[in-house]
Every structure is written in C-alpha cells, then in structure tokens.
Design an enzyme around this catalytic site. Sequence first.
Site, PDB file in Angstrom:
ATOM      1  N   GLY A  91     -13.634  -3.366 -11.153  1.00  0.00           N
ATOM      2  CA  GLY A  91     -14.424  -2.411 -10.374  1.00  0.00           C
ATOM      3  C   GLY A  91     -13.745  -2.066  -9.053  1.00  0.00           C
ATOM      4  N   PHE A 112       2.998 -19.655 -19.865  1.00  0.00           N
ATOM      5  CA  PHE A 112       1.588 -19.569 -20.234  1.00  0.00           C
ATOM      6  C   PHE A 112       1.490 -19.441 -21.750  1.00  0.00           C
ATOM      7  CE2 PHE A 112      -2.532 -18.787 -18.147  1.00  0.00           C
ATOM      8  CZ  PHE A 112      -2.261 -19.331 -16.915  1.00  0.00           C
ATOM      9  N   ASP A 154     -25.035  -7.901 -18.577  1.00  0.00           N
ATOM     10  CA  ASP A 154     -26.085  -6.879 -18.490  1.00  0.00           C
ATOM     11  C   ASP A 154     -25.554  -5.478 -18.809  1.00  0.00           C
ATOM     12  OD1 ASP A 154     -27.454  -9.090 -17.447  1.00  0.00           O
ATOM     13  OD2 ASP A 154     -26.899  -8.529 -15.397  1.00  0.00           O
ATOM     14  N   GLN A 205     -13.579 -16.065 -27.078  1.00  0.00           N
ATOM     15  CA  GLN A 205     -12.511 -17.031 -26.852  1.00  0.00           C
ATOM     16  C   GLN A 205     -13.033 -18.364 -26.311  1.00  0.00           C
ATOM     17  OE1 GLN A 205      -9.247 -16.620 -23.620  1.00  0.00           O
ATOM     18  NE2 GLN A 205      -8.269 -16.384 -25.594  1.00  0.00           N
ATOM     19  N   HIS A 262     -11.631 -21.580 -24.568  1.00  0.00           N
ATOM     20  CA  HIS A 262     -10.441 -22.104 -23.899  1.00  0.00           C
ATOM     21  C   HIS A 262     -10.327 -23.584 -24.241  1.00  0.00           C
ATOM     22  CE1 HIS A 262      -7.630 -23.249 -20.802  1.00  0.00           C
ATOM     23  NE2 HIS A 262      -7.522 -22.001 -20.380  1.00  0.00           N
ATOM     24  N   ARG A 280      -4.587 -19.722 -27.271  1.00  0.00           N
ATOM     25  CA  ARG A 280      -5.791 -20.540 -27.094  1.00  0.00           C
ATOM     26  C   ARG A 280      -6.568 -20.778 -28.379  1.00  0.00           C
ATOM     27  NH1 ARG A 280      -7.446 -17.613 -21.430  1.00  0.00           N
ATOM     28  NH2 ARG A 280      -5.860 -18.720 -20.250  1.00  0.00           N
ATOM     29  N   HIS A 299     -14.966 -19.038 -22.913  1.00  0.00           N
ATOM     30  CA  HIS A 299     -14.193 -18.573 -21.768  1.00  0.00           C
ATOM     31  C   HIS A 299     -14.150 -17.063 -21.606  1.00  0.00           C
ATOM     32  CE1 HIS A 299     -11.171 -18.855 -18.679  1.00  0.00           C
ATOM     33  NE2 HIS A 299     -10.304 -18.155 -19.373  1.00  0.00           N
ATOM     34  N   LEU A 308      -6.189 -10.651 -15.979  1.00  0.00           N
ATOM     35  CA  LEU A 308      -6.020 -10.133 -14.617  1.00  0.00           C
ATOM     36  C   LEU A 308      -5.188  -8.856 -14.633  1.00  0.00           C
ATOM     37  CD1 LEU A 308      -5.534 -13.323 -12.377  1.00  0.00           C
ATOM     38  CD2 LEU A 308      -7.613 -12.048 -12.882  1.00  0.00           C
TER      39      LEU A 308
HETATM   40  C1  LIG Z   1     -12.582 -20.046 -14.669  1.00  0.00           C
HETATM   41  C2  LIG Z   1     -11.815 -18.851 -15.120  1.00  0.00           C
HETATM   42  C3  LIG Z   1     -10.445 -18.793 -14.933  1.00  0.00           C
HETATM   43  C4  LIG Z   1      -9.734 -17.669 -15.349  1.00  0.00           C
HETATM   44  N1  LIG Z   1      -8.383 -17.636 -15.135  1.00  0.00           N
HETATM   45  C5  LIG Z   1      -7.698 -16.518 -15.492  1.00  0.00           C
HETATM   46  C6  LIG Z   1      -6.308 -16.408 -15.211  1.00  0.00           C
HETATM   47  O1  LIG Z   1      -5.687 -17.281 -14.604  1.00  0.00           O
HETATM   48  N2  LIG Z   1      -5.656 -15.286 -15.600  1.00  0.00           N
HETATM   49  C7  LIG Z   1      -6.287 -14.268 -16.265  1.00  0.00           C
HETATM   50  O2  LIG Z   1      -5.639 -13.276 -16.580  1.00  0.00           O
HETATM   51  N3  LIG Z   1      -7.618 -14.350 -16.520  1.00  0.00           N
HETATM   52  C8  LIG Z   1      -8.325 -15.424 -16.144  1.00  0.00           C
HETATM   53  N4  LIG Z   1      -9.668 -15.492 -16.408  1.00  0.00           N
HETATM   54  C9  LIG Z   1     -10.353 -14.322 -16.964  1.00  0.00           C
HETATM   55  C10 LIG Z   1     -10.621 -13.297 -15.881  1.00  0.00           C
HETATM   56  O3  LIG Z   1     -10.794 -13.936 -14.654  1.00  0.00           O
HETATM   57  C11 LIG Z   1     -11.853 -12.451 -16.164  1.00  0.00           C
HETATM   58  O4  LIG Z   1     -11.770 -11.919 -17.453  1.00  0.00           O
HETATM   59  C12 LIG Z   1     -11.943 -11.315 -15.178  1.00  0.00           C
HETATM   60  O5  LIG Z   1     -11.914 -11.801 -13.856  1.00  0.00           O
HETATM   61  C13 LIG Z   1     -13.140 -10.396 -15.336  1.00  0.00           C
HETATM   62  O6  LIG Z   1     -13.054  -9.435 -14.315  1.00  0.00           O
HETATM   63  P1  LIG Z   1     -14.021  -8.187 -14.223  1.00  0.00           P
HETATM   64  O7  LIG Z   1     -13.567  -7.356 -13.079  1.00  0.00           O
HETATM   65  O8  LIG Z   1     -14.127  -7.538 -15.556  1.00  0.00           O
HETATM   66  O9  LIG Z   1     -15.442  -8.829 -13.919  1.00  0.00           O
HETATM   67  P2  LIG Z   1     -15.898 -10.015 -12.939  1.00  0.00           P
HETATM   68  O10 LIG Z   1     -14.868 -10.425 -12.002  1.00  0.00           O
HETATM   69  O11 LIG Z   1     -16.528 -11.036 -13.817  1.00  0.00           O
HETATM   70  O12 LIG Z   1     -17.021  -9.295 -12.115  1.00  0.00           O
HETATM   71  C14 LIG Z   1     -18.217  -8.804 -12.698  1.00  0.00           C
HETATM   72  C15 LIG Z   1     -18.954  -8.038 -11.640  1.00  0.00           C
HETATM   73  O13 LIG Z   1     -20.088  -7.408 -12.218  1.00  0.00           O
HETATM   74  C16 LIG Z   1     -21.213  -7.641 -11.421  1.00  0.00           C
HETATM   75  N5  LIG Z   1     -22.399  -7.569 -12.276  1.00  0.00           N
HETATM   76  C17 LIG Z   1     -22.607  -8.112 -13.488  1.00  0.00           C
HETATM   77  N6  LIG Z   1     -23.836  -7.802 -13.935  1.00  0.00           N
HETATM   78  C18 LIG Z   1     -24.402  -7.038 -12.974  1.00  0.00           C
HETATM   79  C19 LIG Z   1     -25.663  -6.436 -12.828  1.00  0.00           C
HETATM   80  N7  LIG Z   1     -26.620  -6.518 -13.759  1.00  0.00           N
HETATM   81  N8  LIG Z   1     -25.930  -5.760 -11.671  1.00  0.00           N
HETATM   82  C20 LIG Z   1     -24.982  -5.665 -10.687  1.00  0.00           C
HETATM   83  N9  LIG Z   1     -23.770  -6.227 -10.793  1.00  0.00           N
HETATM   84  C21 LIG Z   1     -23.491  -6.899 -11.921  1.00  0.00           C
HETATM   85  C22 LIG Z   1     -20.980  -8.996 -10.791  1.00  0.00           C
HETATM   86  O14 LIG Z   1     -21.752  -9.163  -9.650  1.00  0.00           O
HETATM   87  C23 LIG Z   1     -19.483  -8.901 -10.499  1.00  0.00           C
HETATM   88  O15 LIG Z   1     -19.269  -8.222  -9.297  1.00  0.00           O
HETATM   89  C24 LIG Z   1     -10.403 -16.605 -15.988  1.00  0.00           C
HETATM   90  C25 LIG Z   1     -11.764 -16.665 -16.190  1.00  0.00           C
HETATM   91  C26 LIG Z   1     -12.468 -17.790 -15.772  1.00  0.00           C
HETATM   92  C27 LIG Z   1     -13.947 -17.818 -16.053  1.00  0.00           C
END
Ligand SMILES: Cc1cc2nc3c(=O)[nH]c(=O)nc-3n(C[C@H](O)[C@H](O)[C@H](O)COP(=O)(O)OP(=O)(O)OC[C@H]3O[C@@H](n4cnc5c(N)ncnc54)[C@H](O)[C@@H]3O)c2cc1C
Length: 573
Positions: free
Chosen positions: A16, A115, A216, A235, A237, A281, A347, A394
Amino acid sequence: MTLRHDVVIVGSGLAGLRAALEVAGDADVALVSKVFPTRSHSGAAQGGIGAALGNEEPDSWEWHMYDTVKGGDYLTDQDAAEVLAKDAPRAVYELEHLGVPFNRTSDGRIAQRAFGGHTKNFGEAAIKRACHAADRTGRVILDTLFGEAVKRGIKVYSEYQLMDLVFTDGAASGVVLYEAANGRVHTVGARAVMLATGGFGKVFKTTSNCFANTGDGVYYCYRAGIPLQDMEFVQFHPTGIYELGVLISEAARGEGGILRNRDGRRFMEDYAPTIKDLAPRDMVSRAIVTEIRNGRGIDGRDFVHLDLTHIGRERLAEKLSDISSFVRDYLGIDAATDLIPVSPTCHYMMGGIPTDLDGRVLGAAMDPIPGLYAAGECACVSVHGANRLGCNSLVDLVVFGRRTGKQIRQDLDALQRLEMEGEPAERTVETIHRIKNRGRGERASTLRYELQRVMTEECSVYRTESGLDDALGRLEGLRARYESVTVDSQGTSYNMDLLEAIELESLLGLGETILLSARNRVESRGAHSREDYPERDDENWLKHTLIRKTEKGSEIFYKPVAITRFEPKARTY
Ligand SMILES: Cc1cc2nc3c(=O)[nH]c(=O)nc-3n(C[C@H](O)[C@H](O)[C@H](O)COP(=O)(O)OP(=O)(O)OC[C@H]3O[C@@H](n4cnc5c(N)ncnc54)[C@H](O)[C@@H]3O)c2cc1C
C-alpha cells in the site's frame, strides 16, 4: 459522514505504501490502516528481499525467474515472474537510495545471503540473493517508506477498519470504514480503490502472522461476487517456534543453520540432496512432518531441532539478533549453545484477489473491474504459483505495489467520481447493531478458536478428501453459530471485541474458500499436498483455481497458467 478522496488505498504495509508514493502528488490519496501503519505485518519480515544484484557471486534475473517458477511448482504465471525478477534489482536500489540501511559487504555493496529455493545456473547450487538488514529487513523498509509518506503529506486514516466495499454499476466507488477510537462509521467516496490488506494466516491456529491478518479485503471482494484465485495454496513455514508459531526466519538456514531429527541427523540430506536445508518451504515442511510421523521428532514428539550452535555468537549477534532474542524471550534458551525446537507454522497465502500485471482486479469474466486495484499478499498476480520462495514477497510488494500505483495514476483521468447509491453504510451499521444488541449468544473468540483448530487439523501441510469433507461440515456448523455471535461490551471506543466479531466473518468465509478449493484440486502441487493424490498432474491440473460466490453457492472455475520460458519439469532439488 461522507468523505472524499481521489484514491483510497486500504492497507499501509509495503504494498500500500509503495503504491501511495507513486500516486501522491498527482492525486489526492488516502491510506487506511486498521493498525498504526508501521505495525503492519510487513514490519515483521525478517530475512530479506530477493534481487539478482550479484554482489556476492555472479547472478542473473533469468536464474531468479527460473527459481520463482520452479519454486511455485510451475503454477507461477511466468510473465509475472519475469517482471518480478527483472525489476527486483531496480526496486532494491530504489530502497537503498531512499535510505534503507541494508547490511554491507566488506567493499561497501549491499550484502546478500542464501535463501530457500534460490539457486545459481538453473538449480545447480544455492546462491546468495537475499538483501537484508540483519533479521529486521521488513522493519527498516517499512519505517523508511512510511517516513517518505509522512514527508509527502499523504493523508493517513490510522486505526480505521475497512468494513465494506462500495460499487456503482459494477465499478468501485468507495469504501465504508469504522473508526476504532470512537465507533463512528464513515463512507468514503473514491475514483479508485486499492486493496493492500495483506494475508490471513489467522485462519489457522499456529501462525507466524500478526493479529491484523484476517483477510478482510480479500473476503469483502468475495462477498461482492469477485472470484478468488488459488486459495488452496497456503504456505507453512518450516521453522516456527514449537507450539507458538513465532517465526524463526529462513535466514537462519541461509546463514548455515541445520535441521536435525531425534538422532541428531541432518535429515534434509535425504529429501533435497543438492540444496538440503535450503530447499523450498513446502518441501522442508513436508520433510519435517514426515520425520515426526515416522517417530523421528525430538523424543518422539511433534517437533524437530534447528541447530545454529556452529554459527558462532558473534555472527548470530550481527546477522540474526532478533531471532536470537525471540528464542531467549519465548523459550529461555541461547541460540549460540542450545538447539531450537521448531515445527511448521502457517505463514503466507499464495492465493487471493486475482489481478493483472498492473494490479487491476479481475472480475468473473477475468476482465478488469473499473476503479478496483490490489497488490501485495492479498492479491494473486500469480507470481508465487503454488509455493512462494522466501524473500520473494518483499520484492513482490515493492515491484507490484509500484506498478499498481502507476496504473492508478494512468487510469485516474478516465475514472469518474461515481454517485454511491442508497445508503452504502447500511449493512455495516446494521451488522454492528445486531452483534451488539443480541443480548445472549456466542463469543467470537470461542468460534474463532474452533475454526482455527479445524483448519489446522484438516488443511495444513497434508490434506485428504475425508479430512476436508469433515472440516467443511464442521465449518458449516460454525457459520450457523456465527449468526448468534455477540459481545459483552457496548463501548464505542476501541471495542476490540466487536471488531474481532466482525473479522471472524472474514476468517470463516476465507476458511471455506480454502477448504473448497483444496478439496477440488485432486493432485499434489507446491504447498497443496493431497495424501490421496500424491502426484502432480499437469495434464489435468496445470491451471489456476477460481472460486466465486453465486446465488446458488460457491462456484469453481479455472484459468490457464501463463507459460513463456520454462516448460514444467519434475521438481527435485
Ligand atoms: C514473521 C514474518 C516474516 C516474514 N519475513 C519475510 C521476509 O524476510 N522476506 C519476504 O519476502 N517476506 C517475508 N514475509 C512475508 C511478507 O512480510 C508479507 O507477505 C508482506 O509483508 C505482506 O505485505 P502487504 O503490504 O501485502 O500487507 P501487510 O504488511 O500485512 O499490511 C496489511 C495492511 O492492511 C491493513 N488492513 C488489513 N485489514 C484491514 C481492514 N479491514 N481495514 C483497514 N486496514 C486493514 C493493515 O492494517 C495493514 O496496514 C514474512 C511474513 C511474516 C509473517
């Protein structure tokens, strides 16, 4: 109260934020997040961001693309994988120039580490491709991009929860939000709506995901009749802290960590002789479950050991300091001298809202829905196919987040502000009223726990038809009970009970789409492993699943996989 913006982006994780930075300046853009933006799950990402920079050893985007396709068990759309792998180096340098403090090589370049599933020369041996900032890579990227958003004056609705999507004549025209601080419901009109709401690991009991990951945005699309893609691919992990699910990053194995069974044996040698502990994984998780089932878990129990003791205290402090402190805090052990008990933890969701390469959400006829966009974990471009490689999320967020922002900017002139018909917030207001005023009923936490248990028991690393049928039956019961869900608190300020009850509708809905899609796919591919259909079946199943809600119930249909360079082959490592 009705608010207006040109563009509303729901979700302030990296997808976002990256999109918002692309649109800001040209249009009035608002970011919405149910948690404070820097608490988004992107901030929890530990191990790295993948890009073929070649800083440690020669690398090429073709190798990265190949690994992404093979890692995804050939369900990956290869045009998407090509975009990802080609654009990744530019995306990482862009982050560097914005100020992300990556670790460095001795000559000052961005450091990279190994990795899972990332290889040189089309599978020959493991390669160092993951750029990282110790084991808090997501944290530093998220803070940097959020700082940039603040600098540019992007309007942020922090702690506002998306409750509904508004459509006018089939085009997105706004959103309905709930303000957690005071319980007010707002309708926000927009010419373009983008979903970046992340994953939904909270469907499962043991997960590495944060509490906000309830899916959501994905569920509201489904509820509105938009199909969801490849939902069966969940997935697990391999290395969650036993029983807690808290993640021990794959970077631990990238830095040399080894998985051991009760005999102290490095069992991955038997499952992936070439890259061993650095296999993708899905394979490592299956190997762990197989060891456990064969009585080779530690003391015959349901976990194995991750051994980091040979890495050395100094390197652990430099490269894996966060996970060292996790095991100290959660388990009271020292990663430099003790073995870490681990087992698979839910994960990442490979499936989600179908989009094209520019983030346009695709409707039932696979044509773009005007004004609606998605990127990040909530979306399915499908760059990860049946199994995502570590450090490829990422990079997906910043590559496809940017492309989506560009597409929105390009479309904006043609997108009119549409009148929102009737009372768009009516459903939300009524739902809240019903849940609060039921008097007697079930608590959301009880139902959520039962859902998570069912999903974990029947739809984890291994699946069978009878298990999935059983789970669907139990889920139907839970959905019926959800009709009487209620809360104790009538409060309007941070009524988390109420919000959890509302999120439970998303979890139940998504749980069902995962189970139905998993029961339907009678083969094993990537993270979807059917014990009753153990083979991959390209002849019949080299296709994406789409599931859609209709008046007659859920309907499943298919979409071909984009294959451009790499013909499907047997997947060995
Ligand atoms: C512990 C962990 C470690 C990880 N490590 C890695 C890594 O090293 N390398 C890699 O490539 N990937 C990694 N991943 C995966 C990666 O981090 C995630 O897939 C990624 O960050 C998701 O990003 P996003 O921008 O899609 O959403 P997110 O960062 O999950 O953000 C979701 C957003 O949506 C908002 N939101 C959700 N529902 C609502 C709602 N109803 N109303 C308003 N806002 C809402 C939340 O508030 C948040 O701001 C990891 C994941 C985890 C859980």
